[in-house]
Design a protein around this motif. Structure first.
Motif, PDB file in Angstrom:
ATOM      1  N   ASP A   1      17.362  31.438 -34.614  1.00  0.00           N
ATOM      2  CA  ASP A   1      17.793  32.303 -35.413  1.00  0.00           C
ATOM      3  C   ASP A   1      18.559  32.154 -36.853  1.00  0.00           C
ATOM      4  O   ASP A   1      18.471  32.710 -37.592  1.00  0.00           O
ATOM      5  N   LEU A   2      19.630  30.994 -36.307  1.00  0.00           N
ATOM      6  CA  LEU A   2      21.003  31.684 -37.267  1.00  0.00           C
ATOM      7  C   LEU A   2      20.888  29.876 -38.200  1.00  0.00           C
ATOM      8  O   LEU A   2      21.755  30.299 -39.402  1.00  0.00           O
ATOM      9  N   ALA A   3      19.739  29.814 -38.076  1.00  0.00           N
ATOM     10  CA  ALA A   3      19.585  28.629 -39.427  1.00  0.00           C
ATOM     11  C   ALA A   3      20.507  27.831 -39.462  1.00  0.00           C
ATOM     12  O   ALA A   3      20.490  27.719 -40.780  1.00  0.00           O
ATOM     13  N   PRO A   4      20.288  27.212 -38.890  1.00  0.00           N
ATOM     14  CA  PRO A   4      21.443  25.594 -38.899  1.00  0.00           C
ATOM     15  C   PRO A   4      20.939  25.077 -39.501  1.00  0.00           C
ATOM     16  O   PRO A   4      20.474  24.291 -39.044  1.00  0.00           O
ATOM     17  N   ASP A   5      22.316  23.566 -39.784  1.00  0.00           N
ATOM     18  CA  ASP A   5      21.820  22.310 -40.638  1.00  0.00           C
ATOM     19  C   ASP A   5      21.551  21.490 -39.815  1.00  0.00           C
ATOM     20  O   ASP A   5      20.884  20.737 -39.236  1.00  0.00           O
ATOM     21  N   GLY A   6      22.717  21.765 -38.399  1.00  0.00           N
ATOM     22  CA  GLY A   6      23.178  20.948 -37.181  1.00  0.00           C
ATOM     23  C   GLY A   6      23.432  21.807 -35.763  1.00  0.00           C
ATOM     24  O   GLY A   6      23.781  22.500 -36.639  1.00  0.00           O
ATOM     25  N   VAL A   7      23.781  20.776 -34.845  1.00  0.00           N
ATOM     26  CA  VAL A   7      24.324  21.594 -33.778  1.00  0.00           C
ATOM     27  C   VAL A   7      25.436  20.527 -33.445  1.00  0.00           C
ATOM     28  O   VAL A   7      24.989  19.275 -32.750  1.00  0.00           O
ATOM     29  N   ILE A   8      26.203  20.934 -32.592  1.00  0.00           N
ATOM     30  CA  ILE A   8      27.102  19.743 -32.073  1.00  0.00           C
ATOM     31  C   ILE A   8      26.777  20.692 -30.983  1.00  0.00           C
ATOM     32  O   ILE A   8      27.537  21.367 -30.096  1.00  0.00           O
ATOM     33  N   PHE A   9      27.061  19.257 -29.714  1.00  0.00           N
ATOM     34  CA  PHE A   9      27.255  19.858 -27.994  1.00  0.00           C
ATOM     35  C   PHE A   9      28.376  20.035 -27.885  1.00  0.00           C
ATOM     36  O   PHE A   9      28.310  17.802 -27.822  1.00  0.00           O
ATOM     37  N   SER A  10      29.645  20.454 -27.362  1.00  0.00           N
ATOM     38  CA  SER A  10      31.303  19.440 -27.553  1.00  0.00           C
ATOM     39  C   SER A  10      30.981  18.977 -25.980  1.00  0.00           C
ATOM     40  O   SER A  10      30.574  18.673 -25.049  1.00  0.00           O
ATOM     41  N   ASP A  11      32.315  18.320 -25.644  1.00  0.00           N
ATOM     42  CA  ASP A  11      33.029  17.995 -24.649  1.00  0.00           C
ATOM     43  C   ASP A  11      32.717  19.180 -23.086  1.00  0.00           C
ATOM     44  O   ASP A  11      33.750  20.614 -24.156  1.00  0.00           O
ATOM     45  N   GLY A  12      33.237  18.672 -22.518  1.00  0.00           N
ATOM     46  CA  GLY A  12      33.885  19.833 -21.158  1.00  0.00           C
ATOM     47  C   GLY A  12      34.313  19.468 -20.069  1.00  0.00           C
ATOM     48  O   GLY A  12      33.701  17.849 -19.866  1.00  0.00           O
ATOM     49  N   PRO A  13      33.980  19.868 -19.186  1.00  0.00           N
ATOM     50  CA  PRO A  13      35.063  19.539 -17.604  1.00  0.00           C
ATOM     51  C   PRO A  13      33.731  19.433 -16.569  1.00  0.00           C
ATOM     52  O   PRO A  13      31.841  20.280 -16.772  1.00  0.00           O
ATOM     53  N   GLY A  14      33.209  18.742 -15.445  1.00  0.00           N
ATOM     54  CA  GLY A  14      32.661  18.933 -14.897  1.00  0.00           C
ATOM     55  C   GLY A  14      31.121  18.186 -14.905  1.00  0.00           C
ATOM     56  O   GLY A  14      30.916  17.418 -14.969  1.00  0.00           O
ATOM     57  N   ASP A  15      30.697  18.346 -13.423  1.00  0.00           N
ATOM     58  CA  ASP A  15      28.704  17.516 -13.496  1.00  0.00           C
ATOM     59  C   ASP A  15      28.164  18.341 -14.181  1.00  0.00           C
ATOM     60  O   ASP A  15      27.964  18.967 -14.497  1.00  0.00           O
ATOM     61  N   PRO A  16      27.383  17.602 -15.190  1.00  0.00           N
ATOM     62  CA  PRO A  16      25.949  18.119 -16.951  1.00  0.00           C
ATOM     63  C   PRO A  16      25.325  18.452 -15.900  1.00  0.00           C
ATOM     64  O   PRO A  16      24.721  19.745 -15.903  1.00  0.00           O
ATOM     65  N   ARG A  17      25.403  18.381 -14.434  1.00  0.00           N
ATOM     66  CA  ARG A  17      23.967  18.740 -13.261  1.00  0.00           C
ATOM     67  C   ARG A  17      23.261  20.659 -13.150  1.00  0.00           C
ATOM     68  O   ARG A  17      23.244  20.969 -13.078  1.00  0.00           O
ATOM     69  N   ASP A  18      25.135  20.571 -12.988  1.00  0.00           N
ATOM     70  CA  ASP A  18      25.402  22.174 -13.512  1.00  0.00           C
ATOM     71  C   ASP A  18      25.505  22.978 -14.212  1.00  0.00           C
ATOM     72  O   ASP A  18      25.783  24.741 -14.386  1.00  0.00           O
TER      73      ASP A  18
END
Length: 364
Positions: free
Chosen positions: A206-223
């Protein structure tokens, strides 16, 4: 004041306390970077972890205004061989000792970090505590610790916020982002909107982005199933770029698998080879999980980058959608800027996708 570092395997190291004189417990990891202790300590990917620095001298330039990667660090402790209390950088605002006191983070110096790292390389990362007395009660408390699984929830923004700019509209999904990620995008004339990790996919669209970034972060991605749902709901509709934890999530969202590494990659000197060109970039890395190579066969993904040292998968690209990811940190901080060109590639992907969309609209 004498303090002790105790490990879950029964090992005890004796040192001198600095920072806040608290008892702390967390997963102990080591960082091999020769510079950048401020960026490392304020990196939210170290949430819940005790950081052991392999560089022999830490603290010589204090803490300055330019090197924060977050304002409220959430690491559990800092381990050094030698602490320098004499600040030599005129831009420094305070000493490392004072900074840790203000942030309620304990530290311990005088530790044989070579022996400590050798132990972690052999046995893997493990639970550890900084304590006043290494008695049976301290070890009981250490063994009773249950490592949290809500680390991204702890460090992600709770409300959307803008980082205004002119140009392309880029959304950043905050999984524990480093400020340098925002700085690199701002340099490239992007208007940024930072969203929580559990934003609904439709809200992103709905925000009509031109692109999306998923940042770095901690822990297990399965969580972090909420972030997986975002990727699955928007990929193919918008160009995507995953960084570090975002890389692992892109893999999981497309059917690949991840595993916990013995001691991970944490430092600023990791050589990574781009498969298509053979070009090697020296990269900053901070991750304890990696993508299972055999699982790529069942996913719609191509491997683009490989770690030279241990052949870990360091980059992926989707076969059908405008989406790619890297396990390392192209925004560096601290470390080399070899991989900053990946932000330019993301911008080029955005522009190419927009052009195809315009041409398709005109033809219809």
């Amino acid at each position: 004041m004498k303090r002790y570092l105790i490990l879950a395997d029964g090992t005890v190291f004796t040192g001198q306390g600095f920072g806040m004189p608290l008892t702390t417990t967390g997963e102990i990891v080591f960082n091999t970077g020769m510079t950048g202790y401020q960026e490392t300590i304020t990196d939210q990917s170290y949430n819940g972890q005790i950081i052991a620095f392999t560089a022999p001298l830490i603290g010589n330039h204090g803490i300055n205004r330019s090197d924060y990667e977050s304002i409220a660090p959430t690491c559990k402790g800092v381990i050094v061989n030698e602490l320098n209390q004499e600040q030599v950088d005129i831009s420094g605002q305070m000493s490392l000792d004072e900074f840790l006191k203000r942030r309620q983070i304990p530290g311990i110096s005088g530790i044989d970090t070579r022996a400590l790292v050798r132990r972690l390389r052999q046995a893997g990362t493990m639970k550890a505590s900084i304590v006043d007395t290494p008695d049976e009660h301290a070890f009981d408390q250490l063994h009773a610790l249950v490592m949290p699984k809500n680390q991204v929830q702890q460090v992600s923004t709770t409300k959307p916020y803008p980082s205004p700019g002119e140009g392309r509209n880029v959304i950043v999904i905050d999984l524990g982002l480093k400020y340098s990620l925002l700085r690199e995008l701002t340099k490239r004339q992007c208007n940024l909107i930072v969203l929580p990790y559990n934003t609904k996919a439709q809200t992103v669209l709905d925000l009509a982005p031109d692109g999306v970034i998923f940042s770095d972060g901690p822990g297990d991605p399965r969580d972090v199933p909420e972030a997986l749902a975002i990727i699955q709901g928007i990929q193919g509709k918008i160009p995507l770029f995953g960084v570090c934890l975002g890389h692992q999530l892109l893999a999981l969202a497309n059917g690949a698998e991840v595993y916990k590494m013995t001691y991970g990659h944490r430092g600023a000197n990791h050589p990574v080879r781009e498969i298509a060109t053979g070009k090697i970039d020296f990269t900053t890395q901070n991750h304890g999980y990696a993508v299972v190579p055999q699982s790529i066969r069942q996913a719609h993904l191509l491997v683009t980058h490989i770690d030279v040292n241990d052949q870990t998968i360091e980059g992926l690209r989707h076969r059908n959608y405008p989406a790619f990811s890297v396990q390392f940190l192209p925004n560096a901080s601290p470390g080399p800027h070899d991989a900053a060109h990946l932000f330019d590639e993301f911008i080029e992907m955005i522009d190419a996708f927009a052009k195809r969309h315009r041409n398709s609209t005109l033809r219809s």
